[in-house]
Design a protein around this motif. Structure first.
Motif, short mmCIF file in Angstrom:
data_model
loop_
_atom_site.label_atom_id
_atom_site.label_comp_id
_atom_site.label_asym_id
_atom_site.label_seq_id
_atom_site.Cartn_x
_atom_site.Cartn_y
_atom_site.Cartn_z
N PHE A 139 24.65 0.86 12.59
CA PHE A 139 23.50 0.10 12.11
C PHE A 139 22.72 0.99 11.17
O PHE A 139 22.48 2.15 11.48
N SER A 140 22.32 0.48 10.04
CA SER A 140 21.57 1.27 9.07
C SER A 140 20.22 0.64 8.79
O SER A 140 20.15 -0.50 8.31
N LEU A 141 19.15 1.36 9.07
CA LEU A 141 17.81 0.87 8.77
C LEU A 141 17.66 0.64 7.27
O LEU A 141 17.07 -0.36 6.84
N ALA A 142 18.22 1.53 6.46
CA ALA A 142 18.09 1.42 5.01
C ALA A 142 18.73 0.14 4.46
O ALA A 142 18.35 -0.33 3.39
N GLU A 143 19.66 -0.44 5.18
CA GLU A 143 20.34 -1.66 4.73
C GLU A 143 19.64 -2.93 5.19
O GLU A 143 20.07 -4.03 4.87
N GLN A 144 18.55 -2.80 5.92
CA GLN A 144 17.82 -3.96 6.43
C GLN A 144 16.75 -4.40 5.43
O GLN A 144 16.37 -3.65 4.53
N SER A 145 16.26 -5.59 5.61
CA SER A 145 15.22 -6.12 4.71
C SER A 145 13.94 -5.31 4.84
O SER A 145 13.70 -4.63 5.84
N VAL A 146 13.11 -5.42 3.83
CA VAL A 146 11.82 -4.74 3.85
C VAL A 146 10.98 -5.22 5.03
O VAL A 146 10.31 -4.43 5.69
N SER A 147 11.02 -6.52 5.31
CA SER A 147 10.23 -7.03 6.43
C SER A 147 10.74 -6.47 7.77
O SER A 147 9.94 -6.17 8.65
N TYR A 148 12.05 -6.32 7.91
CA TYR A 148 12.60 -5.70 9.12
C TYR A 148 12.10 -4.27 9.23
O TYR A 148 11.66 -3.83 10.30
N GLN A 149 12.19 -3.52 8.14
CA GLN A 149 11.77 -2.11 8.15
C GLN A 149 10.29 -1.97 8.52
O GLN A 149 9.93 -1.09 9.29
N ARG A 150 9.46 -2.84 7.98
CA ARG A 150 8.03 -2.80 8.30
C ARG A 150 7.79 -3.09 9.78
O ARG A 150 7.01 -2.41 10.44
N ALA A 151 8.45 -4.14 10.28
CA ALA A 151 8.30 -4.48 11.71
C ALA A 151 8.82 -3.36 12.59
O ALA A 151 8.21 -3.02 13.61
N TRP A 152 9.94 -2.75 12.21
CA TRP A 152 10.51 -1.63 12.96
C TRP A 152 9.52 -0.47 12.99
O TRP A 152 9.31 0.13 14.04
N GLY A 153 8.91 -0.15 11.86
CA GLY A 153 7.95 0.94 11.79
C GLY A 153 6.75 0.70 12.71
O GLY A 153 6.30 1.60 13.42
N ARG A 154 6.25 -0.52 12.73
CA ARG A 154 5.12 -0.86 13.62
C ARG A 154 5.55 -0.76 15.08
O ARG A 154 4.81 -0.24 15.92
N PHE A 155 6.74 -1.25 15.39
CA PHE A 155 7.26 -1.19 16.75
C PHE A 155 7.38 0.27 17.23
O PHE A 155 6.93 0.61 18.32
N VAL A 156 7.96 1.12 16.41
CA VAL A 156 8.13 2.53 16.78
C VAL A 156 6.77 3.20 16.94
O VAL A 156 6.55 3.95 17.90
N ALA A 157 5.83 2.94 16.04
CA ALA A 157 4.50 3.55 16.13
C ALA A 157 3.78 3.12 17.41
O ALA A 157 3.15 3.94 18.09
N GLU A 158 3.88 1.85 17.76
CA GLU A 158 3.25 1.37 18.99
C GLU A 158 3.88 2.00 20.23
O GLU A 158 3.18 2.39 21.16
N ARG A 159 5.20 2.11 20.24
CA ARG A 159 5.89 2.76 21.36
C ARG A 159 5.47 4.23 21.45
O ARG A 159 5.25 4.76 22.53
N LEU A 160 5.37 4.87 20.31
CA LEU A 160 4.96 6.27 20.28
C LEU A 160 3.57 6.43 20.86
O LEU A 160 3.31 7.35 21.64
#
Length: 134
Positions: free
Chosen positions: A63-84
């Protein structure tokens, strides 16, 4: 530094392992060694699974984050930050170092800064190509 985030990689074992051992590239090994030597908490970031404790067991994946849509990447970043924020109480005045590829840094910077922490982009292995985190 308060926390270090180490990006996984394409090269993985062929069987389930703890996150710190699943990724087997020389770049990941250098980044991991630096994080472990720092004495601060560190986590693995995966485009597929988000924030991982280094001792968390997972199976190999593609799975490659770089190959995902911009909206996926933004949501992923928020998810990781909240978990952190939940697992390490990262907040105002903390410094989060990102030892990962450009897609990871781009997705994580704004959400981590929103928590009040500063982001530092590490340069460990930055001159190498072909092993961007997954």
């Amino acid at each position: 530094m308060s926390v270090i985030l180490v990006g996984g990689g394409r090269a993985q074992l062929s069987e389930p392992a703890v996150a710190r051992d699943l990724y087997v590239s020389p770049l990941f090994a250098r980044r991991r060694a630096r994080a472990e030597a720092s004495g601060v908490p560190w986590f693995v970031v995966s485009g597929r699974w988000g924030l991982l404790d280094p001792g968390e067991v997972l199976a190999p994946y593609s799975f490659s984050l770089a190959e995902q849509s911009v909206s996926y990447q933004r949501a992923w970043g928020r998810f990781v930050a909240e978990r952190l924020c939940l697992v390490s109480s990262v907040g105002h005045g903390d410094v989060v170092e990102i030892c990962a590829g450009a897609a990871y840094a781009a997705a994580l910077t704004a959400p981590i800064e929103y928590l009040g922490a500063r982001v530092r982009r590490a340069t460990v292995g930055a001159s190498e190509s072909g092993d961007e985190p997954r």
